[in-house]
Scaffold this motif. Sequence first.
Motif, PDB file in Angstrom:
ATOM      1  N   ILE A 152       9.448   0.727   0.591  1.00  0.00           N
ATOM      2  CA  ILE A 152       8.532   0.518  -0.540  1.00  0.00           C
ATOM      3  C   ILE A 152       9.291  -0.185  -1.656  1.00  0.00           C
ATOM      4  O   ILE A 152      10.351   0.274  -2.082  1.00  0.00           O
ATOM      5  CB  ILE A 152       7.958   1.852  -1.055  1.00  0.00           C
ATOM      6  CG1 ILE A 152       7.213   2.580   0.070  1.00  0.00           C
ATOM      7  CG2 ILE A 152       7.017   1.613  -2.239  1.00  0.00           C
ATOM      8  CD1 ILE A 152       6.748   3.968  -0.312  1.00  0.00           C
ATOM      9  N   VAL A 153       8.744  -1.300  -2.140  1.00  0.00           N
ATOM     10  CA  VAL A 153       9.352  -2.075  -3.211  1.00  0.00           C
ATOM     11  C   VAL A 153       8.335  -2.256  -4.330  1.00  0.00           C
ATOM     12  O   VAL A 153       7.161  -2.549  -4.071  1.00  0.00           O
ATOM     13  CB  VAL A 153       9.830  -3.458  -2.711  1.00  0.00           C
ATOM     14  CG1 VAL A 153      10.328  -4.308  -3.876  1.00  0.00           C
ATOM     15  CG2 VAL A 153      10.933  -3.297  -1.673  1.00  0.00           C
ATOM     16  N   LEU A 154       8.783  -2.075  -5.563  1.00  0.00           N
ATOM     17  CA  LEU A 154       7.926  -2.259  -6.728  1.00  0.00           C
ATOM     18  C   LEU A 154       8.565  -3.278  -7.664  1.00  0.00           C
ATOM     19  O   LEU A 154       9.681  -3.079  -8.152  1.00  0.00           O
ATOM     20  CB  LEU A 154       7.733  -0.933  -7.476  1.00  0.00           C
ATOM     21  CG  LEU A 154       7.067  -1.022  -8.856  1.00  0.00           C
ATOM     22  CD1 LEU A 154       5.663  -1.596  -8.753  1.00  0.00           C
ATOM     23  CD2 LEU A 154       7.052   0.337  -9.540  1.00  0.00           C
ATOM     24  N   PHE A 155       7.860  -4.386  -7.897  1.00  0.00           N
ATOM     25  CA  PHE A 155       8.254  -5.354  -8.915  1.00  0.00           C
ATOM     26  C   PHE A 155       7.422  -5.052 -10.164  1.00  0.00           C
ATOM     27  O   PHE A 155       6.248  -5.433 -10.241  1.00  0.00           O
ATOM     28  CB  PHE A 155       8.016  -6.780  -8.427  1.00  0.00           C
ATOM     29  CG  PHE A 155       8.840  -7.162  -7.220  1.00  0.00           C
ATOM     30  CD1 PHE A 155      10.201  -7.378  -7.342  1.00  0.00           C
ATOM     31  CD2 PHE A 155       8.251  -7.296  -5.971  1.00  0.00           C
ATOM     32  CE1 PHE A 155      10.970  -7.727  -6.232  1.00  0.00           C
ATOM     33  CE2 PHE A 155       9.001  -7.643  -4.864  1.00  0.00           C
ATOM     34  CZ  PHE A 155      10.368  -7.852  -4.997  1.00  0.00           C
ATOM     35  N   ASP A 156       8.035  -4.371 -11.107  1.00  0.00           N
ATOM     36  CA  ASP A 156       7.312  -3.899 -12.295  1.00  0.00           C
ATOM     37  C   ASP A 156       7.270  -4.985 -13.366  1.00  0.00           C
ATOM     38  O   ASP A 156       8.292  -5.627 -13.661  1.00  0.00           O
ATOM     39  CB  ASP A 156       7.997  -2.652 -12.855  1.00  0.00           C
ATOM     40  CG  ASP A 156       7.004  -1.552 -13.195  1.00  0.00           C
ATOM     41  OD1 ASP A 156       5.790  -1.816 -13.149  1.00  0.00           O
ATOM     42  OD2 ASP A 156       7.436  -0.432 -13.490  1.00  0.00           O
ATOM     43  N   THR A 192       7.935  -3.397   5.047  1.00  0.00           N
ATOM     44  CA  THR A 192       7.913  -3.010   3.640  1.00  0.00           C
ATOM     45  C   THR A 192       6.525  -3.116   3.023  1.00  0.00           C
ATOM     46  O   THR A 192       5.785  -4.066   3.294  1.00  0.00           O
ATOM     47  CB  THR A 192       8.886  -3.906   2.834  1.00  0.00           C
ATOM     48  OG1 THR A 192      10.157  -3.926   3.472  1.00  0.00           O
ATOM     49  CG2 THR A 192       9.032  -3.399   1.414  1.00  0.00           C
ATOM     50  N   LEU A 193       6.184  -2.126   2.199  1.00  0.00           N
ATOM     51  CA  LEU A 193       5.020  -2.200   1.322  1.00  0.00           C
ATOM     52  C   LEU A 193       5.497  -2.764  -0.007  1.00  0.00           C
ATOM     53  O   LEU A 193       6.353  -2.175  -0.662  1.00  0.00           O
ATOM     54  CB  LEU A 193       4.413  -0.812   1.106  1.00  0.00           C
ATOM     55  CG  LEU A 193       4.008  -0.015   2.345  1.00  0.00           C
ATOM     56  CD1 LEU A 193       3.506   1.369   1.927  1.00  0.00           C
ATOM     57  CD2 LEU A 193       2.948  -0.749   3.144  1.00  0.00           C
ATOM     58  N   ILE A 194       4.956  -3.905  -0.407  1.00  0.00           N
ATOM     59  CA  ILE A 194       5.361  -4.546  -1.659  1.00  0.00           C
ATOM     60  C   ILE A 194       4.250  -4.384  -2.682  1.00  0.00           C
ATOM     61  O   ILE A 194       3.096  -4.742  -2.431  1.00  0.00           O
ATOM     62  CB  ILE A 194       5.679  -6.035  -1.446  1.00  0.00           C
ATOM     63  CG1 ILE A 194       6.887  -6.176  -0.506  1.00  0.00           C
ATOM     64  CG2 ILE A 194       5.959  -6.718  -2.779  1.00  0.00           C
ATOM     65  CD1 ILE A 194       7.271  -7.619  -0.227  1.00  0.00           C
ATOM     66  N   PHE A 195       4.624  -3.835  -3.844  1.00  0.00           N
ATOM     67  CA  PHE A 195       3.686  -3.679  -4.949  1.00  0.00           C
ATOM     68  C   PHE A 195       4.234  -4.419  -6.169  1.00  0.00           C
ATOM     69  O   PHE A 195       5.448  -4.447  -6.397  1.00  0.00           O
ATOM     70  CB  PHE A 195       3.487  -2.200  -5.305  1.00  0.00           C
ATOM     71  CG  PHE A 195       2.913  -1.375  -4.190  1.00  0.00           C
ATOM     72  CD1 PHE A 195       1.555  -1.356  -3.955  1.00  0.00           C
ATOM     73  CD2 PHE A 195       3.747  -0.616  -3.373  1.00  0.00           C
ATOM     74  CE1 PHE A 195       1.022  -0.594  -2.918  1.00  0.00           C
ATOM     75  CE2 PHE A 195       3.226   0.149  -2.341  1.00  0.00           C
ATOM     76  CZ  PHE A 195       1.866   0.161  -2.111  1.00  0.00           C
ATOM     77  N   MET A 196       3.334  -5.000  -6.926  1.00  0.00           N
ATOM     78  CA  MET A 196       3.690  -5.641  -8.186  1.00  0.00           C
ATOM     79  C   MET A 196       2.722  -5.155  -9.257  1.00  0.00           C
ATOM     80  O   MET A 196       1.550  -4.922  -8.970  1.00  0.00           O
ATOM     81  CB  MET A 196       3.609  -7.166  -8.057  1.00  0.00           C
ATOM     82  CG  MET A 196       4.591  -7.755  -7.068  1.00  0.00           C
ATOM     83  SD  MET A 196       4.349  -9.526  -6.762  1.00  0.00           S
ATOM     84  CE  MET A 196       2.979  -9.475  -5.603  1.00  0.00           C
ATOM     85  N   THR A 197       3.225  -4.963 -10.469  1.00  0.00           N
ATOM     86  CA  THR A 197       2.345  -4.590 -11.569  1.00  0.00           C
ATOM     87  C   THR A 197       2.420  -5.664 -12.650  1.00  0.00           C
ATOM     88  O   THR A 197       3.432  -6.364 -12.773  1.00  0.00           O
ATOM     89  CB  THR A 197       2.732  -3.233 -12.189  1.00  0.00           C
ATOM     90  OG1 THR A 197       3.995  -3.352 -12.877  1.00  0.00           O
ATOM     91  CG2 THR A 197       2.837  -2.155 -11.128  1.00  0.00           C
ATOM     92  N   SER A 198       1.356  -5.781 -13.410  1.00  0.00           N
ATOM     93  CA  SER A 198       1.317  -6.779 -14.472  1.00  0.00           C
ATOM     94  C   SER A 198       0.316  -6.360 -15.546  1.00  0.00           C
ATOM     95  O   SER A 198      -0.739  -5.796 -15.244  1.00  0.00           O
ATOM     96  CB  SER A 198       0.925  -8.149 -13.910  1.00  0.00           C
ATOM     97  OG  SER A 198       0.779  -9.094 -14.952  1.00  0.00           O
TER      98      SER A 198
END
Length: 347
Positions: A152-156, A192-198
């Motif tokens: 799991i990856v989070l690009f915040d 991988t589950l890739i999540f990004m927030t904005s």
Amino acid sequence: MPFINERLDANRESIEKDRAASGPVRVSRFRFEPDAVMSRLREQIVGQPEALTAMEAMLVRVKADIGEENRPLAVHLFLGPTGVGKTETVRLIAEAIAGNRDGVCRIDMNTLAQEHYAAALTGAPPGYVGSKEGHSLFDPDKVQGSFSKPGIVLFDEIEKASKEVVRILLNVLDTGRLVFPSGNREIDFRNTLIFMTSNAGALDAEAYHHRYQHGWRRWLGLRPGNGQVLRDSALRRHFDPEFLNRIDQILTFNNLTDNWLEALLDIELAGLNKRLARKQAELTLSPELRAELCHGYDSRYGAREMLRAFRQRLEPAVARALLAFPESRQFEADVHNKEVTVHQYVE
């Protein structure tokens, strides 16, 4: 990491042999259960039914393991104002799947606002100091996961990253691989589950709703839009079409209105009582205090506003009561003239 890839291949071959021996029984290699993950999400995330429905569909698809082999398992972008549950959703998924809220590889894109910071992701180019070491902000274990658990990856706050950093991610989102400039190292994102927030467009949408509340449209009874056009425009300003085209789904998280205050209060109280349980204590709130904590709530700050009320007003009073009555297990919090007090609970 060759060893991990060898283990993945070995485990995959083992499961395929078991399937062949046992007949047409479909067994997922992933051990997490979508229903269990969603139960945790629905307990902690309020006011976001559309986003949770999308997360459930994604988890079911990943569990079935029918995605493309040469892409990440899923790529999602979460839009919305601060404090509405974007980052918390990812942490809860990590907690349910990896057993730890810190099981997510979180990259704070706010720290990568300058173009030369791209080396923090891919390592220094050949000829530069540190190029042979291949240092990176990515934690390979959290990124690649295991055969039975996705990484799991989070690009915040992705919109705050430089254009060069975002361009680096294009190949990751498209092929699931990040090759370092030195050429001697690669990180695999295909498991991988890739999540990004904005927050892109959140301020524009908030200003739009503010104008509606004080403008002629409200007096004429016209319904406000959902601000999606403003958010789409903000996305196009921040990101190139080829980047947006590599995202599986863009989800908009709603503002948390007064309708969700009681639910937010119960979630924060449950969290506090979980911590108090380590002290063999439990806290209840009087109806007057519940109303007081909800009064003056500012939706611009989302759930964090409720958390601040707990930390600034309630927790100091709880701490004093714990120290004053070390043998007591039941406490009740009340409010008089804006002053919060906590005392031993008496039936």
